[in-house]
Design a protein around this motif. Sequence first.
Motif, short mmCIF file in Angstrom:
data_model
loop_
_atom_site.label_atom_id
_atom_site.label_comp_id
_atom_site.label_asym_id
_atom_site.label_seq_id
_atom_site.Cartn_x
_atom_site.Cartn_y
_atom_site.Cartn_z
N LEU A 86 5.52 17.34 11.80
CA LEU A 86 6.30 16.94 10.50
C LEU A 86 5.32 17.22 9.44
O LEU A 86 4.07 17.33 9.53
CB LEU A 86 6.63 15.45 10.57
N VAL B 144 5.65 8.40 7.31
CA VAL B 144 6.69 9.41 7.91
C VAL B 144 7.57 8.57 9.20
O VAL B 144 8.87 8.83 9.17
CB VAL B 144 5.94 10.49 8.89
N VAL B 145 6.88 7.39 9.42
CA VAL B 145 7.99 6.67 10.49
C VAL B 145 8.82 6.16 9.75
O VAL B 145 10.35 5.89 10.15
CB VAL B 145 7.16 5.66 11.28
N GLY C 7 4.93 12.18 14.45
CA GLY C 7 5.00 13.67 13.74
C GLY C 7 3.78 14.46 13.81
O GLY C 7 3.58 15.51 13.28
N VAL D 183 11.45 7.14 17.02
CA VAL D 183 10.45 8.00 16.10
C VAL D 183 9.19 8.22 16.72
O VAL D 183 8.98 7.84 17.89
CB VAL D 183 10.46 6.93 14.89
N CYS D 184 8.56 9.07 16.13
CA CYS D 184 7.20 9.49 16.48
C CYS D 184 6.31 9.48 15.27
O CYS D 184 6.79 9.47 14.20
CB CYS D 184 7.22 10.74 17.22
N ILE E 30 16.89 8.14 12.76
CA ILE E 30 16.28 8.62 14.06
C ILE E 30 16.14 7.22 14.80
O ILE E 30 15.62 6.45 14.64
CB ILE E 30 14.87 9.31 13.75
N LYS F 140 10.47 7.21 6.87
CA LYS F 140 11.43 8.10 6.75
C LYS F 140 12.28 8.51 7.77
O LYS F 140 13.40 8.70 7.70
CB LYS F 140 10.81 9.57 6.27
N GLN F 141 11.92 8.38 9.17
CA GLN F 141 12.62 8.52 10.35
C GLN F 141 13.65 7.58 10.49
O GLN F 141 14.83 7.74 10.93
CB GLN F 141 11.58 8.93 11.49
N THR G 147 16.28 11.70 18.58
CA THR G 147 14.77 11.85 18.21
C THR G 147 14.41 13.47 17.99
O THR G 147 15.38 14.07 17.64
CB THR G 147 13.99 11.41 19.60
N HIS G 148 13.34 13.47 17.75
CA HIS G 148 12.85 15.11 17.71
C HIS G 148 11.30 15.15 18.28
O HIS G 148 10.82 14.19 18.66
CB HIS G 148 12.65 15.38 16.25
#
Length: 143
Positions: free
Chosen positions: A16, A51-52, A66, A63-64, A60, A54-55, A11-12
């Motif tokens: 983003l 963005v999800v 961003g 996901v979040c 990933i 892409k994660q 995760t991160h």
Amino acid sequence: MKISTDRILTTHVGSLPRPPGLLTILEARETGREFDHAAFDECLAASVDEVVKKQVAAGIDVVCDGELGKISYTFYVRHRLSGITAFRGGDNDQPPQTAAHRDLLDHPDYALRLAQARAAPHGSAARRCRVAPGRSPTTTADR
């Protein structure tokens, strides 16, 4: 909650990059300028969806969003606590100086590329966050 017994999940945390059109609307909101709330909601939803995806494509596991709906974590509190007012730039009414804005001063080549990207949006989220050249991206009439 997603768990695994055979590997460490990825995760991160943190922000983003935001599409230029979304960033422009966020700046308008944070500086107290008029903006189209429906356009903001549509643009934000499309940007988060992108963005999800892409994660997920990057592998990933958790996901979040961003933090795309926030211009900065330091400004986020204003929307959650009473008694904190919007930025007012005084005589020059400039947008707040976030770390990203200061970075642009140090890297004018990137600032130029960002300005060009704002003038010519691309990608599915960018199509929903359209900015007409020379016009404000914050009202329905401008889209």
